[in-house]
Design an enzyme around this catalytic site. Structure first.
Site, PDB file in Angstrom:
ATOM      1  N   ASP A 138       0.252   5.276  -0.851  1.00 40.80           N
ATOM      2  CA  ASP A 138      -0.575   5.750   0.255  1.00 40.80           C
ATOM      3  C   ASP A 138      -0.118   5.039   1.532  1.00 40.80           C
ATOM      4  O   ASP A 138      -0.340   3.841   1.697  1.00 40.80           O
ATOM      5  CB  ASP A 138      -2.049   5.443  -0.048  1.00 40.80           C
ATOM      6  CG  ASP A 138      -3.007   6.047   0.978  1.00 40.80           C
ATOM      7  OD1 ASP A 138      -2.568   6.330   2.098  1.00 40.80           O
ATOM      8  OD2 ASP A 138      -4.197   6.189   0.641  1.00 40.80           O
ATOM      9  N   HIS A 139       0.495   5.800   2.437  1.00 38.40           N
ATOM     10  CA  HIS A 139       1.093   5.188   3.631  1.00 38.40           C
ATOM     11  C   HIS A 139       0.034   4.713   4.629  1.00 38.40           C
ATOM     12  O   HIS A 139       0.356   4.017   5.597  1.00 38.40           O
ATOM     13  CB  HIS A 139       2.031   6.189   4.307  1.00 38.40           C
ATOM     14  CG  HIS A 139       3.158   5.548   5.039  1.00 38.40           C
ATOM     15  ND1 HIS A 139       3.282   4.172   5.200  1.00 38.40           N
ATOM     16  CD2 HIS A 139       4.245   6.081   5.671  1.00 38.40           C
ATOM     17  CE1 HIS A 139       4.369   3.913   5.892  1.00 38.40           C
ATOM     18  NE2 HIS A 139       4.977   5.048   6.193  1.00 38.40           N
ATOM     19  N   ARG A 140      -1.233   5.077   4.414  1.00 42.08           N
ATOM     20  CA  ARG A 140      -2.297   4.541   5.267  1.00 42.08           C
ATOM     21  C   ARG A 140      -2.534   3.068   4.967  1.00 42.08           C
ATOM     22  O   ARG A 140      -3.001   2.307   5.824  1.00 42.08           O
ATOM     23  CB  ARG A 140      -3.612   5.303   5.030  1.00 42.08           C
ATOM     24  CG  ARG A 140      -3.570   6.776   5.390  1.00 42.08           C
ATOM     25  CD  ARG A 140      -4.856   7.452   4.983  1.00 42.08           C
ATOM     26  NE  ARG A 140      -5.099   7.324   3.543  1.00 42.08           N
ATOM     27  CZ  ARG A 140      -6.228   7.706   2.934  1.00 42.08           C
ATOM     28  NH1 ARG A 140      -7.213   8.231   3.637  1.00 42.08           N
ATOM     29  NH2 ARG A 140      -6.357   7.560   1.631  1.00 42.08           N
TER      30      ARG A 140
END
Length: 419
Positions: free
Chosen positions: A389-391
């Site tokens: 999850d790049h968040r």
């Protein structure tokens, strides 16, 4: 008395009836299985909460049930079914007004109809005021039409279903999404309905893909030594009644890496805008079954031996294939492994299993020429794909994680494999 669907577990408020074990006139005992319910990729037996003669069965296979809805009613043992239903029928609301019928197609098409003089406890009235719910539009399931918490939940779920239905006048593009195409115009076709499990998988995959900005980090790990250790200790494990596969060894290497990189063992609390770092290691294992992908969770991997993990893996995988895994055995995971090595294929991009923030995909190991210490040797190289999850996780963190994971796999501590 009515037998209703109880709370199924944290976050589980509904399910689809797969099998009904009883019929009107049957005598049942308390805790006897009365239906099988499919929920969250699991099929579970629902026991009777009372004993007696079945007076009326309110459900059939394919019906969707929510917590608090009626499954059946029973009279006292030996009491005829007609007599058992006669008295309640006089006081009950018309059949179309009961919460058990609210899941039907006809009820879903209508807006909730007002109910005169709602009866409810002060706590229920307070909750309704806080949520802005008009209790006059909630149908009570208790004697005299009394409204309880389960009725509030059913009412809210029905409003959600109604809000999701396409409305007249919606843009043509939205309607086109549901347009049915006649593929038989171009040749012969055959059809099979989506199973309840496949519908759940489809919904979850779409939710995960839409909600999480995915990035996948690739690498290859040398499994030559790990496979040699597996072969070396396989006989000892067989003598203990289980098989030693590469998966429990990978689990130990994974947990070692997760401890060094705790952000991969976390979840994003979007409401509070916080990252929740978990100090426990519950690893989901994707199991390929005839019905679809099921992901049971092995808890406290860091506290279990390789022998214990081997036995639990074998047990859980079989339960998943038999559709006997429970709802709780599918919840609480902190990280997931999807291993396609037994099937074939190389690198792939697994979809993160929300609310987790990362998943590891493993392809099939193959013997390849590799340069080591100035020499070319044949080594068993296994493709890895780490989706995240790049968040929550940046590319640099993902690269460092997979480098440390490859090291943990290639330099696995043999003492962990010994019995």
């Amino acid at each position: 008395m009515d037998v209703k669907l109880p709370k199924l577990g944290e976050g589980a408020d509904s399910g689809v009836v797969v099998t009904v074990f009883v019929k009107e006139g049957d005598t049942i005992t308390k805790d006897q299985p009365i239906i099988e319910l499919e929920n969250e990729k699991a099929v579970a037996s629902i026991p009777a909460t009372a004993a007696g003669v079945v007076a009326k069965v309110f459900v059939k296979p394919g019906d969707k049930l929510s917590v608090g809805q009626r499954i059946l009613s029973v009279g006292e043992s030996g009491q005829p079914a007609a007599a058992a239903t006669a008295a309640p029928a006089q006081a009950a609301e018309p059949k179309a007004e009961t919460p058990a019928e609210e899941g039907s197609a006809e009820a879903e098409e209508e807006a909730p109809r007002p109910v005169a003089a709602p009866v409810a406890a002060p706590s229920i009235r307070k909750l309704a005021r806080e949520l802005g719910i008009d209790l006059g539009r909630v149908r009570g399931s208790e004697p005299g039409g009394r409204i309880v918490m389960g009725d509030i939940r059913v009412y809210i779920q029905r409003l959600q279903r109604l809000s999701e239905k396409p409305k007249p006048g919606e843009p043509a593009a939205a309607k086109a999404l549901a347009e049915q195409i006649d593929f038989s115009k171009w040749g012969a076709v055959s059809k099979k309905p989506l199973t309840q499990l496949r519908q759940v998988i489809a919904r979850r995959m779409l939710e995960n893909w839409n909600a999480i900005p995915h990035v996948t980090q690739f690498d290859d790990a040398d499994f030559t030594r790990l496979n040699e250790l597996r072969k070396k200790h396989a006989t000892a494990y067989e003598q203990k009644g289980t098989r030693l596969t590469l998966t429990p060894l990978m689990l130990k290497a994974l947990v070692e890496t997760l401890k060094k990189h705790p952000i991969f063992n976390s979840s994003l609390d979007e409401a509070a805008q916080e990252i929740v770092l978990k100090e426990y290691f519950h690893i989901g294992i994707a199991v390929d079954t005839e019905q679809g992908l099921i992901v049971p969770v092995i808890r406290d991997v860091d506290k279990k031996s390789v022998l214990d993990l081997s036995k639990e893996l074998e047990h859980l995988a079989q339960k998943a294939r038999d559709r006997k895994v429970t709802v709780e055995e599918l919840k609480g995971g902190t990280f997931t492994i999807s291993n396609q090595g037994a099937i074939g294929g190389a690198h792939f991009t697994p979809i993160v299993n929300k609310p987790e923030v990362a998943i590891l995909g493993l392809g099939r190991g193959m013997m390849k020429p590799v340069a080591r210490d100035g020499k070319v040797e044949l080594r068993m190289m296994t493709p890895l794909g780490l989706s995240y999850d790049h968040r929550v996780i940046d590319g640099g963190a993902a690269a460092r994680f997979i480098v440390d994971l490859v090291t943990a796999l290639q330099e696995f501590n043999e003492e962990l494999a010994k019995i």
